[in-house]
Design a protein around this motif. Structure first.
Motif, PDB file in Angstrom:
ATOM      1  N   LEU A  87     -31.681   2.011  -8.038  1.00 11.25           N
ATOM      2  CA  LEU A  87     -31.919   0.842  -8.874  1.00 11.25           C
ATOM      3  C   LEU A  87     -33.052   1.218  -9.807  1.00 11.25           C
ATOM      4  N   LYS A  88     -32.733   1.449 -11.071  1.00 13.05           N
ATOM      5  CA  LYS A  88     -33.703   1.967 -12.030  1.00 13.05           C
ATOM      6  C   LYS A  88     -34.122   0.839 -12.969  1.00 13.05           C
ATOM      7  N   LEU A  89     -35.377   0.421 -12.813  1.00 13.75           N
ATOM      8  CA  LEU A  89     -35.892  -0.721 -13.567  1.00 13.75           C
ATOM      9  C   LEU A  89     -36.780  -0.180 -14.688  1.00 13.75           C
ATOM     10  N   SER A  90     -36.164   0.096 -15.839  1.00 19.94           N
ATOM     11  CA  SER A  90     -36.848   0.785 -16.933  1.00 19.94           C
ATOM     12  C   SER A  90     -37.253  -0.125 -18.076  1.00 19.94           C
ATOM     13  N   ALA A  91     -36.626  -1.290 -18.204  1.00 20.66           N
ATOM     14  CA  ALA A  91     -37.013  -2.224 -19.266  1.00 20.66           C
ATOM     15  C   ALA A  91     -38.392  -2.780 -18.949  1.00 20.66           C
ATOM     16  N   SER A  92     -38.940  -3.545 -19.878  1.00 15.47           N
ATOM     17  CA  SER A  92     -40.254  -4.153 -19.665  1.00 15.47           C
ATOM     18  C   SER A  92     -40.216  -5.627 -20.000  1.00 15.47           C
ATOM     19  N   GLY A  93     -40.842  -6.407 -19.119  1.00 12.08           N
ATOM     20  CA  GLY A  93     -41.087  -7.800 -19.421  1.00 12.08           C
ATOM     21  C   GLY A  93     -42.439  -7.948 -20.073  1.00 12.08           C
ATOM     22  N   THR A  94     -42.964  -9.156 -20.035  1.00 16.51           N
ATOM     23  CA  THR A  94     -44.309  -9.434 -20.533  1.00 16.51           C
ATOM     24  C   THR A  94     -45.055 -10.220 -19.460  1.00 16.51           C
ATOM     25  N   ALA A  95     -46.347 -10.375 -19.645  1.00 14.96           N
ATOM     26  CA  ALA A  95     -47.129 -11.146 -18.679  1.00 14.96           C
ATOM     27  C   ALA A  95     -46.597 -12.570 -18.567  1.00 14.96           C
ATOM     28  N   ALA A  96     -46.219 -13.164 -19.689  1.00 17.88           N
ATOM     29  CA  ALA A  96     -45.713 -14.538 -19.687  1.00 17.88           C
ATOM     30  C   ALA A  96     -44.252 -14.610 -19.253  1.00 17.88           C
ATOM     31  N   ARG A  97     -43.490 -13.545 -19.489  1.00 18.60           N
ATOM     32  CA  ARG A  97     -42.061 -13.550 -19.171  1.00 18.60           C
ATOM     33  C   ARG A  97     -41.679 -12.242 -18.485  1.00 18.60           C
ATOM     34  N   SER A 145     -38.735 -19.401 -14.766  1.00 17.50           N
ATOM     35  CA  SER A 145     -39.128 -18.480 -15.830  1.00 17.50           C
ATOM     36  C   SER A 145     -37.975 -17.550 -16.153  1.00 17.50           C
ATOM     37  N   ALA A 146     -37.178 -17.193 -15.077  1.00 15.75           N
ATOM     38  CA  ALA A 146     -36.048 -16.320 -15.323  1.00 15.75           C
ATOM     39  C   ALA A 146     -34.979 -17.014 -16.151  1.00 15.75           C
ATOM     40  N   THR A 147     -34.766 -18.320 -15.948  1.00 16.34           N
ATOM     41  CA  THR A 147     -33.713 -19.024 -16.678  1.00 16.34           C
ATOM     42  C   THR A 147     -34.019 -19.108 -18.158  1.00 16.34           C
ATOM     43  N   ALA A 148     -35.243 -18.770 -18.550  1.00 15.46           N
ATOM     44  CA  ALA A 148     -35.520 -18.679 -19.976  1.00 15.46           C
ATOM     45  C   ALA A 148     -34.727 -17.542 -20.592  1.00 15.46           C
ATOM     46  N   GLY A 149     -34.307 -16.572 -19.733  1.00 18.75           N
ATOM     47  CA  GLY A 149     -33.435 -15.506 -20.195  1.00 18.75           C
ATOM     48  C   GLY A 149     -32.075 -15.633 -19.525  1.00 18.75           C
ATOM     49  N   THR A 150     -31.507 -14.494 -19.152  1.00 22.13           N
ATOM     50  CA  THR A 150     -30.206 -14.466 -18.495  1.00 22.13           C
ATOM     51  C   THR A 150     -30.374 -14.007 -17.062  1.00 22.13           C
ATOM     52  N   THR A 151     -29.670 -14.661 -16.135  1.00 25.23           N
ATOM     53  CA  THR A 151     -29.675 -14.236 -14.745  1.00 25.23           C
ATOM     54  C   THR A 151     -28.363 -13.507 -14.452  1.00 25.23           C
ATOM     55  N   TYR A 152     -28.490 -12.296 -13.931  1.00 24.93           N
ATOM     56  CA  TYR A 152     -27.332 -11.489 -13.548  1.00 24.93           C
ATOM     57  C   TYR A 152     -27.249 -11.433 -12.016  1.00 24.93           C
ATOM     58  N   TYR A 153     -26.038 -11.430 -11.477  1.00 24.30           N
ATOM     59  CA  TYR A 153     -25.821 -11.459 -10.038  1.00 24.30           C
ATOM     60  C   TYR A 153     -25.124 -10.179  -9.595  1.00 24.30           C
ATOM     61  N   ASP A 170     -28.922  -4.322 -20.660  1.00 29.00           N
ATOM     62  CA  ASP A 170     -30.005  -4.398 -21.646  1.00 29.00           C
ATOM     63  C   ASP A 170     -30.890  -5.598 -21.293  1.00 29.00           C
ATOM     64  N   LEU A 171     -31.739  -5.409 -20.275  1.00 21.05           N
ATOM     65  CA  LEU A 171     -32.549  -6.512 -19.772  1.00 21.05           C
ATOM     66  C   LEU A 171     -33.710  -6.799 -20.707  1.00 21.05           C
ATOM     67  N   LYS A 172     -34.013  -8.089 -20.859  1.00 25.80           N
ATOM     68  CA  LYS A 172     -35.052  -8.547 -21.767  1.00 25.80           C
ATOM     69  C   LYS A 172     -36.114  -9.329 -20.991  1.00 25.80           C
ATOM     70  N   PRO A 173     -37.295  -9.511 -21.569  1.00 24.36           N
ATOM     71  CA  PRO A 173     -38.295 -10.371 -20.920  1.00 24.36           C
ATOM     72  C   PRO A 173     -37.703 -11.739 -20.576  1.00 24.36           C
ATOM     73  N   GLY A 174     -37.974 -12.198 -19.365  1.00 21.33           N
ATOM     74  CA  GLY A 174     -37.452 -13.471 -18.902  1.00 21.33           C
ATOM     75  C   GLY A 174     -36.136 -13.381 -18.178  1.00 21.33           C
ATOM     76  N   ASP A 175     -35.455 -12.232 -18.214  1.00 19.29           N
ATOM     77  CA  ASP A 175     -34.199 -12.076 -17.488  1.00 19.29           C
ATOM     78  C   ASP A 175     -34.467 -11.943 -15.988  1.00 19.29           C
ATOM     79  N   ALA A 176     -33.399 -12.119 -15.203  1.00 22.51           N
ATOM     80  CA  ALA A 176     -33.498 -11.970 -13.757  1.00 22.51           C
ATOM     81  C   ALA A 176     -32.259 -11.277 -13.227  1.00 22.51           C
ATOM     82  N   VAL A 177     -32.465 -10.535 -12.126  1.00 22.23           N
ATOM     83  CA  VAL A 177     -31.361  -9.924 -11.396  1.00 22.23           C
ATOM     84  C   VAL A 177     -31.392 -10.505  -9.987  1.00 22.23           C
ATOM     85  N   SER A 178     -30.351 -11.229  -9.601  1.00 25.24           N
ATOM     86  CA  SER A 178     -30.260 -11.823  -8.278  1.00 25.24           C
ATOM     87  C   SER A 178     -29.317 -10.980  -7.425  1.00 25.24           C
TER      88      SER A 178
END
Length: 420
Positions: free
Chosen positions: A84-94, A28-36, A65-73
């Motif tokens: 670590l401030k997680l302020s963006a929002s995903g969605t139920a599906a992403r 589901s994360a690969t639908a967006g961008t994965t950051y390491y 600028d994290l978006k729904p579907g993104d991941a932080v590894s």
């Protein structure tokens, strides 16, 4: 009984994720961008989008600028100081995912630690230790902590008044043993929480919570595995708690409520000199009334003399506390009520004394636990087949209507957290 202090600060029974679940999260994360991120080998001038070119600090994550579907590894073995401030929002599906990669211990964060103000995050594989206040602070909605660790904090996890419908599962909270207020007088010491719930409709399930205990100028010692203040309809189920001062204490400031909170299939043990399972209040208390608390199918063993199973005081009534099918062994008081008393049934109790009226099918007897730490029932236990048959609403839904080992309840269930 001590006063539950008002906490003010700024800011379903699954196991740990299986490889298939982890793969699902990754896909589901690969639908967006994965950051390491790698604190040892990273470089903040890198683009961070591959394990070969990771970022070095949490600042780069906070600024992304994290978006729904993104991941932080986050690389295992990393160590960070800050927030670590997680302020963006995903969605139920992403949802937006925070997950570990590599080998070694969980990435370690100290300082302000992890603050989740966004919605629909899935956070795993982090350790928050020695933080300023809370290891994990959750102020958003529909977030999930899974497979995290928190230690040496005032609160392992703090769900703030704005945090609702979050899940805290399959994690370890140990030695959260610091106080935020610890001064003489005022009846206001506060701290040493494994999980502190000020929000509504949250689920705390499948966790191990130990060592929520600290010295207190007002109370001698204080702390709670799960503390609820001004939080409604929270479900606390299938947790294992050991050597905490109290498993749970509930209260609400005047004009607010802590209504309809549920405690089911929890196993509570302690070798400490004092302790309790559940403390709640009626309308005569300064942080009462706490209405509609339900405790069902819990197993408790607190052998020291200065212990109490449950206390419902300052105007107890069936509308304040309902107990069903619990097995409670203490070295002190098995239970205490005043007023019209709690609504109790189907339990097995043992203690030096008991200040409450046994309900239907309840009995004072040795439940014959396997050992001090193994609260399964031995053959011949009076808890076997004693419990009342209850509908799924008593457990917070059909998905939670299983014993702590995952067994479904039979037609003639046993009292306590285990079905033999």
């Amino acid at each position: 009984m001590r006063l539950l202090s008002v906490v003010v600060a700024t800011s379903f029974l699954p196991a740990l994720p299986s490889p298939a679940m982890a793969a699902g999260a990754a896909s589901s994360a690969t639908a967006g961008t994965t950051y390491y991120v790698d604190s040892r080998a990273g470089d903040d001038s890198a683009d961070g989008t591959s394990a070969a070119k990771p970022w070095k600090t949490l600042d780069r994550v906070n600024d992304a600028d994290l978006k729904p579907g993104d991941a932080v590894s986050v690389k295992r073995g990393s160590s960070f100081r800050g927030e670590l401030k997680l302020s963006a929002s995903g969605t139920a599906a992403r949802p937006i995912v925070v997950q570990p990669y590599g080998t070694g211990p969980l990435a370690r964060i100290t300082g302000e630690c992890v603050v989740v103000n966004g919605n629909h995050w899935r956070v795993s594989g982090l350790r928050a230790t020695g933080c300023r206040w809370a290891g994990f602070e959750i102020g958003g909605d529909h977030n999930e902590l899974s497979g995290v660790e928190a230690d040496k904090n005032i609160a392992g996890v703090w769900v703030t008044p704005s945090g609702s419908s979050n899940t805290i599962k399959d994690s370890t909270f140990r030695r959260n043993n610091r106080m935020s207020v610890n001064d003489e007088g005022g009846d206001n010491d506060s701290g040493a929480f494994g999980v502190l719930l000020n929000g509504d409709d949250n689920v705390v399930t499948g966790n191990t919570i130990t060592g929520s205990y600290a010295r207190s100028a007002d109370y001698g010692t204080d702390g709670a595995a799960v503390e609820i203040f001004n939080g409604d309809r929270n479900r606390v189920t299938h947790n294992r708690a050991h050597d905490n001062e109290t498993f749970t204490e509930l209260g609400a400031e005047k004009g607010k409520t802590a209504t309809g909170n549920l405690f089911a299939f929890n196993v509570v043990t302690s070798g400490r000199k004092r302790g309790s399972f559940l403390i709640t209040r009626g309308p005569g208390h300064i942080v009462g009334p706490v209405k509609g608390t339900v405790a069902v199918h819990n197993s408790v063993y607190l052998p020291a003399r200065d212990t109490i199973g449950w206390s419902c005081h300052d105007g107890c009534s069936p509308g304040i506390l309902k107990l069903r099918n619990n097995v409670i062994v203490v070295g002190g008081e098995a239970g205490w009520e005043d007023g019209r008393g709690a609504d109790e049934a189907g339990g097995v109790y043992q203690g030096r004394k008991a200040t409450f009226k046994l309900g239907p099918r309840s009995v004072m007897a040795d439940p014959r636990f396997v050992s001090r730490t193994d609260l399964r029932l031995r053959p011949g236990s009076p808890a076997i087949g004693r419990a009342l048959r209850l509908g799924p609403q008593w457990f917070g839904g059909a998905d939670l209507a299983k014993d702590i080992a995952g067994k479904p309840l039979p037609d003639a269930p046993d009292a306590g957290a285990y079905q033999h």
